[in-house]
Design a protein around this motif. Structure first.
Motif, mmCIF file in Angstrom:
data_model
loop_
_atom_site.group_PDB
_atom_site.id
_atom_site.type_symbol
_atom_site.label_atom_id
_atom_site.label_comp_id
_atom_site.label_asym_id
_atom_site.label_seq_id
_atom_site.Cartn_x
_atom_site.Cartn_y
_atom_site.Cartn_z
ATOM 1 N N UNK A 168 -68.216 4.182 16.280
ATOM 2 C CA UNK A 168 -68.625 4.706 14.980
ATOM 3 C C UNK A 168 -67.385 5.010 14.128
ATOM 4 N N UNK A 169 -66.378 5.560 14.775
ATOM 5 C CA UNK A 169 -65.130 5.872 14.059
ATOM 6 C C UNK A 169 -64.501 4.590 13.507
ATOM 7 N N UNK A 170 -64.557 3.516 14.332
ATOM 8 C CA UNK A 170 -63.975 2.256 13.878
ATOM 9 C C UNK A 170 -64.747 1.718 12.669
ATOM 10 N N UNK A 171 -66.078 1.784 12.739
ATOM 11 C CA UNK A 171 -66.882 1.248 11.624
ATOM 12 C C UNK A 171 -66.661 2.068 10.359
ATOM 13 N N UNK A 172 -66.703 3.413 10.512
ATOM 14 C CA UNK A 172 -66.554 4.261 9.321
ATOM 15 C C UNK A 172 -65.111 4.192 8.796
ATOM 16 N N UNK A 173 -64.151 4.418 9.713
ATOM 17 C CA UNK A 173 -62.753 4.486 9.282
ATOM 18 C C UNK A 173 -62.165 3.124 8.975
ATOM 19 N N UNK A 174 -62.698 2.073 9.591
ATOM 20 C CA UNK A 174 -62.088 0.756 9.425
ATOM 21 C C UNK A 174 -62.791 -0.113 8.409
ATOM 22 N N UNK A 175 -64.061 0.195 8.092
ATOM 23 C CA UNK A 175 -64.789 -0.654 7.152
ATOM 24 C C UNK A 175 -65.307 0.134 5.950
ATOM 25 N N UNK A 176 -66.083 1.198 6.230
ATOM 26 C CA UNK A 176 -66.752 1.899 5.124
ATOM 27 C C UNK A 176 -65.732 2.589 4.215
ATOM 28 N N UNK A 177 -64.864 3.415 4.812
ATOM 29 C CA UNK A 177 -63.910 4.158 3.980
ATOM 30 C C UNK A 177 -62.982 3.216 3.206
ATOM 31 N N UNK A 178 -62.359 2.218 3.859
ATOM 32 C CA UNK A 178 -61.496 1.307 3.082
ATOM 33 C C UNK A 178 -62.263 0.599 1.972
ATOM 34 N N UNK A 179 -63.509 0.184 2.251
ATOM 35 C CA UNK A 179 -64.274 -0.522 1.218
ATOM 36 C C UNK A 179 -64.499 0.387 0.014
ATOM 37 N N UNK A 180 -64.919 1.638 0.274
ATOM 38 C CA UNK A 180 -65.176 2.564 -0.834
ATOM 39 C C UNK A 180 -63.884 2.834 -1.610
ATOM 40 N N UNK A 181 -62.806 3.095 -0.874
ATOM 41 C CA UNK A 181 -61.535 3.424 -1.540
ATOM 42 C C UNK A 181 -61.039 2.236 -2.367
ATOM 43 N N UNK A 182 -61.095 1.026 -1.782
ATOM 44 C CA UNK A 182 -60.575 -0.140 -2.505
ATOM 45 C C UNK A 182 -61.415 -0.457 -3.739
ATOM 46 N N UNK A 183 -62.748 -0.303 -3.613
ATOM 47 C CA UNK A 183 -63.591 -0.554 -4.786
ATOM 48 C C UNK A 183 -63.283 0.475 -5.874
ATOM 49 N N UNK A 184 -63.095 1.744 -5.470
ATOM 50 C CA UNK A 184 -62.750 2.787 -6.440
ATOM 51 C C UNK A 184 -61.425 2.457 -7.146
ATOM 52 N N UNK A 185 -60.400 2.087 -6.367
ATOM 53 C CA UNK A 185 -59.092 1.796 -6.963
ATOM 54 C C UNK A 185 -59.135 0.537 -7.830
ATOM 55 N N UNK A 186 -59.919 -0.456 -7.381
ATOM 56 C CA UNK A 186 -60.052 -1.676 -8.185
ATOM 57 C C UNK A 186 -60.688 -1.347 -9.537
#
Ligand code: CUA
Length: 330
Positions: A81-99
């Motif tokens: 779960x940590x890998x999915x949240x920390x490795x996929x969900x959080x980066x996706x949200x952060x990158x979309x926000x920064x983009x």
């Protein structure tokens, strides 16, 4: 490398990084904005820095926790779960926000068609800046004068190779590309002198292709523009200046330089109509003083090898008269 040496190297690198960040924040750095566009850029920078800082701290926490927990713990489900949240969900949200943030800010920085914006034509040359005010009938070099609180549109061209203009405290960076016109709107919000430079390698003297933006109160700007638009008296009435005027017109100077109101009309080199009022010579390289000007005229390749101005042969009294004349050009 011994471990103490490695530690010293790491300390030096850390000190350099911190020093660099501090220097970027003071002096003429982009993190001390004095204009609307630079403020936007600085806001984006701080947001990105904060987000990256939080993520870095989070990664360190996870690292410490994982190092301290037992290697054979039965945390299979929690781990994935940590890998999915920390490795996929959080980066996706952060990158979309920064983009989204950068697209929105980039769009805001490219605004055009502002009412009353003053057009300023800036042309890059190896290794100087030609600056024209079509509305004010003014031509100068290596200095851009602007009124505080009012938008100006820089119309950016190049006569030879690609240059790039960057005035960190006022605006972002944009290229000057041969064959096309790039536009940059900017507004200075405080009076002062702001350093700028060429930010694209353009040849031997790229590092010495500087410029200054001088932001005036609006009435001072109008005064500067009126004074700079005035043609120079031809021939000059002062006797010493008259001899210098003759030297200028008979030596090779007038093949490359223009002085408004005189027979010198060439637009190849910097316009000299308001030379004496400028702070520097040779695109920010030398202070504009009688001695440096004399040295520059006699041997420009000594101070700035590879620039396009040839040496001028003058007798001492001719040189003195020429300097007397050039000092009248305000
Ligand atoms: Cu012009 Cu670098």
């Amino acid at each position: 490398m011994a471990s103490s040496e490695r530690r010293r190297a790491a300390r030096r690198a850390a000190a350099l990084a911190v020093g660099g960040a501090v220097l970027a924040g003071c002096g003429n750095g982009a993190l001390r904005p004095a204009g609307r566009e630079a403020s936007k850029v600085a806001t984006v920078w701080w947001l990105m820095f904060s987000v990256a800082g939080v993520i870095f701290a989070g990664v360190l926490v996870v690292l410490v926790v994982s190092l301290r927990s037992s290697p054979r713990g039965d945390s299979g489900w929690a781990g994935s779960r940590l890998v999915v949240v920390g490795g996929v969900v959080v980066p996706a949200v952060v990158l979309v926000f920064l983009l989204g943030l950068t697209i929105w800010s980039g769009d805001d920085l490219r605004r055009e068609g502002i009412d009353g914006a003053i057009p300023i034509e800036v042309t890059g040359h190896q290794y100087w800046w030609d600056v024209r005010y079509p509305d004010h009938d003014v031509r100068t070099a290596n200095e851009i004068h602007v009124p505080v609180g009012q938008e100006v549109v820089l119309e950016l061209r190049s006569e030879d190779v690609i240059h790039s203009v960057w005035i960190p405290r006022l605006a972002g960076k944009i290229d000057l590309v041969p064959g096309r016109v790039n536009r940059m709107t900017m507004r200075a919000d405080e009076a002062g002198t702001f350093r700028g430079r060429c930010a694209e390698f353009c040849g031997l003297q790229h590092a010495r292709m500087r410029l200054e933006v001088i932001a005036h109160e609006p009435e001072d700007f109008e005064r500067w523009a009126r004074r700079s638009a005035e043609p120079e008296p031809t021939p000059p009435t002062d006797e010493a200046a008259f001899e210098g005027w003759q030297a200028f017109m008979s030596a090779a100077c007038s093949y490359c330089h223009a002085i408004k109101g005189t027979p010198a009309l060439s637009e190849f080199g910097p316009d000299l109509t308001n030379l004496a009022s400028r702070r520097t010579l040779a695109a920010g390289l030398l202070p504009n003083e009688r001695g440096t000007l004399a040295g520059w005229i006699l041997d420009p390749q000594q101070a700035k090898p590879g620039n396009h101005m040839p040496a001028t042969q003058l007798e001492p009294d001719q040189l003195n008269a020429l300097l007397d004349y050039l000092e009248t050009l305000e």
